[in-house]
Motif scaffolding. Structure first.
Motif, mmCIF file in Angstrom:
data_model
loop_
_atom_site.group_PDB
_atom_site.id
_atom_site.type_symbol
_atom_site.label_atom_id
_atom_site.label_comp_id
_atom_site.label_asym_id
_atom_site.label_seq_id
_atom_site.Cartn_x
_atom_site.Cartn_y
_atom_site.Cartn_z
ATOM 1 N N ALA A 19 -31.561 -18.648 99.292
ATOM 2 C CA ALA A 19 -32.496 -17.716 99.843
ATOM 3 C C ALA A 19 -31.731 -16.111 100.120
ATOM 4 O O ALA A 19 -32.559 -15.202 99.730
ATOM 5 N N GLU A 20 -30.665 -16.316 100.179
ATOM 6 C CA GLU A 20 -29.823 -14.978 100.263
ATOM 7 C C GLU A 20 -29.791 -14.272 98.942
ATOM 8 O O GLU A 20 -29.707 -13.249 98.849
ATOM 9 N N THR A 21 -29.729 -15.425 98.032
ATOM 10 C CA THR A 21 -29.708 -14.586 96.489
ATOM 11 C C THR A 21 -30.800 -14.152 96.154
ATOM 12 O O THR A 21 -30.977 -13.013 95.401
ATOM 13 N N VAL A 22 -31.854 -14.833 96.677
ATOM 14 C CA VAL A 22 -33.271 -14.230 96.381
ATOM 15 C C VAL A 22 -33.581 -12.822 96.887
ATOM 16 O O VAL A 22 -34.045 -11.970 96.277
ATOM 17 N N LYS A 23 -33.078 -12.674 98.280
ATOM 18 C CA LYS A 23 -33.085 -11.269 98.855
ATOM 19 C C LYS A 23 -32.384 -10.351 98.240
ATOM 20 O O LYS A 23 -32.804 -9.330 98.018
ATOM 21 N N ALA A 24 -30.919 -10.962 97.961
ATOM 22 C CA ALA A 24 -30.301 -9.749 97.198
ATOM 23 C C ALA A 24 -30.784 -9.385 95.562
ATOM 24 O O ALA A 24 -30.943 -8.107 95.555
ATOM 25 N N PHE A 25 -31.305 -10.010 94.968
ATOM 26 C CA PHE A 25 -31.871 -9.720 93.941
ATOM 27 C C PHE A 25 -33.113 -8.866 93.962
ATOM 28 O O PHE A 25 -33.451 -8.049 93.340
ATOM 29 N N ALA A 26 -33.980 -9.114 95.001
ATOM 30 C CA ALA A 26 -35.384 -8.680 95.149
ATOM 31 C C ALA A 26 -35.211 -7.477 95.795
ATOM 32 O O ALA A 26 -35.776 -6.329 95.453
ATOM 33 N N ARG A 27 -34.137 -7.204 96.424
ATOM 34 C CA ARG A 27 -33.637 -5.516 96.995
ATOM 35 C C ARG A 27 -33.331 -4.743 95.892
ATOM 36 O O ARG A 27 -33.486 -3.725 95.985
ATOM 37 N N GLU A 28 -32.808 -5.438 94.762
ATOM 38 C CA GLU A 28 -32.439 -4.648 93.680
ATOM 39 C C GLU A 28 -33.610 -4.222 92.769
ATOM 40 O O GLU A 28 -33.293 -3.681 91.829
ATOM 41 N N GLY A 29 -34.749 -4.718 93.213
ATOM 42 C CA GLY A 29 -35.905 -4.605 92.250
ATOM 43 C C GLY A 29 -36.124 -5.540 91.198
ATOM 44 O O GLY A 29 -37.401 -5.522 90.530
ATOM 45 N N ALA A 30 -35.311 -6.644 91.256
ATOM 46 C CA ALA A 30 -35.825 -7.890 90.288
ATOM 47 C C ALA A 30 -36.812 -8.440 90.535
ATOM 48 O O ALA A 30 -37.257 -8.879 91.904
ATOM 49 N N ARG A 31 -37.650 -9.273 89.605
ATOM 50 C CA ARG A 31 -38.633 -10.207 89.856
ATOM 51 C C ARG A 31 -37.866 -11.663 89.897
ATOM 52 O O ARG A 31 -37.256 -11.920 89.277
ATOM 53 N N VAL A 32 -38.092 -12.339 91.257
ATOM 54 C CA VAL A 32 -37.633 -13.510 91.406
ATOM 55 C C VAL A 32 -38.338 -14.559 91.616
ATOM 56 O O VAL A 32 -39.508 -14.419 92.197
ATOM 57 N N ILE A 33 -38.132 -15.689 91.061
ATOM 58 C CA ILE A 33 -38.798 -16.983 91.050
ATOM 59 C C ILE A 33 -38.155 -17.778 92.135
ATOM 60 O O ILE A 33 -36.888 -18.236 91.730
ATOM 61 N N ILE A 34 -38.712 -18.354 93.128
ATOM 62 C CA ILE A 34 -38.076 -18.954 94.247
ATOM 63 C C ILE A 34 -38.428 -20.443 94.042
ATOM 64 O O ILE A 34 -39.441 -21.009 94.350
ATOM 65 N N ASN A 35 -37.423 -21.207 93.379
ATOM 66 C CA ASN A 35 -37.731 -22.617 93.262
ATOM 67 C C ASN A 35 -37.467 -23.355 94.383
ATOM 68 O O ASN A 35 -36.312 -23.134 95.082
#
Length: 253
Positions: A19-35
Motif C-alpha cells: 500500500a505504501e508503494t502504491v501511494k509513493a508511485f501515485a504521488r509521483e503521477g504514475a498509474r498504478v494497478i493495486i493487486n
C-alpha cells in the motif's frame, strides 16, 4: 522513462509495504494497478484515494491465467501496457516467532507454499508483462526480499529460503532481460513496523532491532517504498541484478 509516465503493477498492493508503494508511485503521477488476493475492501479504499491513477484488480499471482487477465485489464483501463512490476505479494505468512515452526516441525508443504508465492508469483507477472516491455525496450522489475536470509535472527525457514531463492531468480532475470532494456532488482527490508505480516511480532523484538540498528529506529514501510521508487526511476537506469538492503544499517552487505 520518468515515473509519471510509467504504468506500475504492485502485487499485494492493498496493505503494508504494498500500500505504501502504491501511494509513493501515485504521488509521483504514475498509474498504478493495486493487486489484491483477499483484501478487496482495502484495495478499493486505496483506489479511491487516487481515482484517476489507480485500478484495483483481484488476482492470485500463483495462477498464470489470473495474472494474464490482470495485465489485460490494466492495459485496457489505462490505454498503455504495464512498464513496471513490483513483486511484493506475501502468501499466508506472519512474522510470529512464537508460532514459527522450528527445524523439527517445518515441512516441505510450508517451503512449497512460500516458493509458490515468491518465485512462481514473480515468474507469472514477469512473463505476462515481458512481451510489451520487449516491444517498448523498457521495463522495471523490483522484487521484494528480506534481510533475514543474510542474518536469520529468527529462523523463518520457509519464508527466508524462498526469499534467498528470489535473489537468484532476480539475478538470472537481470542477466537475461538486460538486452531488452529491462532491469531487475531487489529491495530487501528488515522487519517493518507496522504491517499486517509483522503484527504478531512483540514490542520486545522491535526494541531489540531498534537498539541494534545504527539509525536507532525500526524501518517503516514508507521508507522501504521510497527505495523501490529509486529502482524504477531514471536515476537507476544503469543498475540491474542488485539487492538493496533497507533496514537502517542492521545488515551491512
Amino acid at each position: 522513462m520518468k515515473l509519471k509516465d510509467q504504468v506500475v503493477l504492485v502485487t499485494g498492493g492493498s496493505r503494508g509495504l504494498g500500500a505504501e508503494t502504491v501511494k509513493a508511485f501515485a504521488r509521483e503521477g504514475a498509474r498504478v494497478i493495486i493487486n489484491y488476493y483477499q483484501n478487496e475492501e482495502k484495495a478499493k479504499d486505496l483506489e479511491g484515494m487516487f481515482v484517476e491513477n489507480a485500478l484495483a484488480v483481484g488476482a492470485d499471482v500463483r495462477d498464470p491465467a489470473q495474472v494474464q487477465s490482470m495485465f489485460r485489464q490494466a492495459k485496457e483501463h489505462f490505454g498503455s501496457p504495464v512498464t513496471t512490476i513490483v513483486n511484493n505479494a506475501l502468501v499466508d505468512f506472519k512474522f510470529d516467532p512464537v508460532a514459527n515452526k522450528d527445524a523439527f516441525a517445518v515441512g516441505w508443504e510450508e517451503y512449497h507454499q512460500q516458493l509458490e508465492g515468491a518465485i512462481r508469483g514473480a515468474l507469472n507477472t514477469i512473463q505476462s508483462g515481458l512481451p510489451d516491455m520487449k516491444e517498448l525496450k523498457f521495463g522495471r522489475i523490483i522484487n521484494i526480499g528480506t534481510n533475514l536470509f543474510q542474518n536469520p535472527v529468527v529462523a523463518y525457514h520457509d519464508y527466508t529460503t524462498s526469499k534467498a531463492a528470489l535473489l537468484g531468480f532476480t539475478r538470472n532475470m537481470a542477466s537475461d532481460l538486460g538486452k531488452y532494456g529491462v532491469t531487475v532488482n531487489m529491495v530487501s527490508g528488515g522487519l517493518l513496523k507496522m504491517t499486517d505480516a509483522s503484527s504478531a511480532t512483540s514490542e520486545e523484538v522491535f526494541q531489540l532491532i531498534e537498539s541494534s540498528t545504527p539509525l536507532k529506529k525500526v524501518t517503516d514501510p514508507a521508507e522501504a517504498a521510497d527505495a523501490i521508487l529509486f529502482f524504477a526511476s531514471p536515476w537507476a537506469r544503469a543498475v540491474t541484478g542488485q539487492n538493496l538492503v533497507v533496514d537502517g544499517g542492521l545488515v551491512m552487505d
